[in-house]
Design an enzyme around this catalytic site. Sequence first.
Site, PDB file in Angstrom:
ATOM      1  N   ALA A  33       0.626  -3.225   4.989  1.00  0.00           N
ATOM      2  CA  ALA A  33      -0.072  -1.927   4.920  1.00  0.00           C
ATOM      3  C   ALA A  33      -0.474  -1.768   3.466  1.00  0.00           C
ATOM      4  CB  ALA A  33       0.767  -0.548   5.506  1.00  0.00           C
ATOM      5  N   HIS A  35      -2.046  -1.338  -0.097  1.00  0.00           N
ATOM      6  CA  HIS A  35      -2.728  -0.304  -0.758  1.00  0.00           C
ATOM      7  C   HIS A  35      -3.138  -0.486  -2.237  1.00  0.00           C
ATOM      8  CE1 HIS A  35       0.778   1.365  -2.144  1.00  0.00           C
ATOM      9  NE2 HIS A  35       1.246   1.586  -0.959  1.00  0.00           N
ATOM     10  N   HIS A  38      -0.054  -1.826  -4.135  1.00  0.00           N
ATOM     11  CA  HIS A  38       0.602  -3.330  -3.964  1.00  0.00           C
ATOM     12  C   HIS A  38      -0.498  -4.020  -4.634  1.00  0.00           C
ATOM     13  CE1 HIS A  38       2.021  -1.564  -0.122  1.00  0.00           C
ATOM     14  NE2 HIS A  38       3.063  -2.197  -0.701  1.00  0.00           N
ATOM     15  N   ASP A 154       9.781   3.253  -6.333  1.00  0.00           N
ATOM     16  CA  ASP A 154      10.755   2.907  -5.571  1.00  0.00           C
ATOM     17  C   ASP A 154      11.812   2.581  -6.764  1.00  0.00           C
ATOM     18  OD1 ASP A 154      10.394   3.177  -2.693  1.00  0.00           O
ATOM     19  OD2 ASP A 154       8.987   1.615  -3.443  1.00  0.00           O
ATOM     20  N   GLN A 157      15.135   1.392  -5.934  1.00  0.00           N
ATOM     21  CA  GLN A 157      15.338  -0.117  -5.153  1.00  0.00           C
ATOM     22  C   GLN A 157      15.390  -1.156  -6.580  1.00  0.00           C
ATOM     23  OE1 GLN A 157      12.729  -1.595  -1.860  1.00  0.00           O
ATOM     24  NE2 GLN A 157      11.488  -1.988  -3.506  1.00  0.00           N
TER      25      GLN A 157
HETATM   26  O1  PAF Z   1       9.327  -2.218  -1.420  1.00  0.00           O
HETATM   27  C1  PAF Z   1       9.384  -2.457  -0.223  1.00  0.00           C
HETATM   28  O2  PAF Z   1       8.090  -2.471   0.293  1.00  0.00           O
HETATM   29  C2  PAF Z   1      10.268  -3.206   0.286  1.00  0.00           C
HETATM   30  O3  PAF Z   1      11.542  -2.425   0.382  1.00  0.00           O
HETATM   31  C3  PAF Z   1      10.732  -4.639   0.020  1.00  0.00           C
HETATM   32  C4  PAF Z   1      11.061  -4.829  -1.218  1.00  0.00           C
HETATM   33  C5  PAF Z   1       9.235  -5.441   0.344  1.00  0.00           C
HETATM   34  C6  PAF Z   1      11.794  -5.224   0.854  1.00  0.00           C
HETATM   35  O4  PAF Z   1      11.389  -5.181   2.413  1.00  0.00           O
END
Ligand code: PAF
Length: 288
Positions: A33, A35, A38, A154, A157
Amino acid sequence: MRRVTTKRELRAALSMSAQGGGKRRVLVPTMGALHAGHAALLRQAREIAGEDGVVVASVFLNPTQFDRAGDLASYPRTPDEDTAICEACGVDILFMPDAQEMYRSDRSMSVEETQLSRVLCGAKRPGHFAGVCLVVSKLFNMVQPSDAVFGKKDFQQLAILRRMVRDLDFPIHLHGAPIVREKDGLAVSSRNVRLSAQQRANAPQLYAALVRGREAYMGGTPAGRVCEEVRRDLESLPEVRVDYVQMVHPDNLLDIEPQSSGELPALLAAAVFFGEVRLIDNVEIIQN
Ligand code: PAF
């Protein structure tokens, strides 16, 4: 661009691209998905790799990181558009495996971070970051990149993956990419398409409230009060439920003392439900 769906094809594509040697191999893991956010990660990867380096993007909707089945089911899937975006952003190899290719049915390994993943989103989404660490460590092993790029939206993350790379000795340099925003300030996210017109109209208030919070903190308001004010602003909006608003240290994600008014650097982060859609955002607060 070569588009591959199996680990065997990925290995073949990587070994072909490695002929010549000594090049940087930059990975951008995604769940599809794709956008504008990304696209920025992919372009940054292209820049890091340089002309003779290799950019690898993965598109895999990772089931192990979803704590709510409904969230996984409603996650947008746009493989054709994703392929076109990767092509346009200069990706060399696009890896698009399915769940059977990534996970064996009798899988029994996990990769768990035990400190940073207990706070913020981790406290609200049990198992989420273990799923992220598992899939990213598998992708690191499959692709063996020199570098990898992750978005700062994120933020937690990224902090956890930095810890994973450090503690598990992955020889990979991680790059954090700035948050991409719509003109009205809303952080670009795959979830935004699920907002109703009314929720979409209110959603930019998330960033606006965080920016006001940052200004208040810089102006001397203590961290605890800043968080309360941001929460109150957001709760005044219709159909909004605040999951958390917290001020933390950006490296260890530990709370800044509520009475503290000058501790830097800091990160003001929030997760907010607009109806059923949970959005996250953050602002870094650093010395000018
Ligand atoms: O940030 C994301 O889209 C996801 O957490 C990742 C890092 C691709 C892992 O699935």
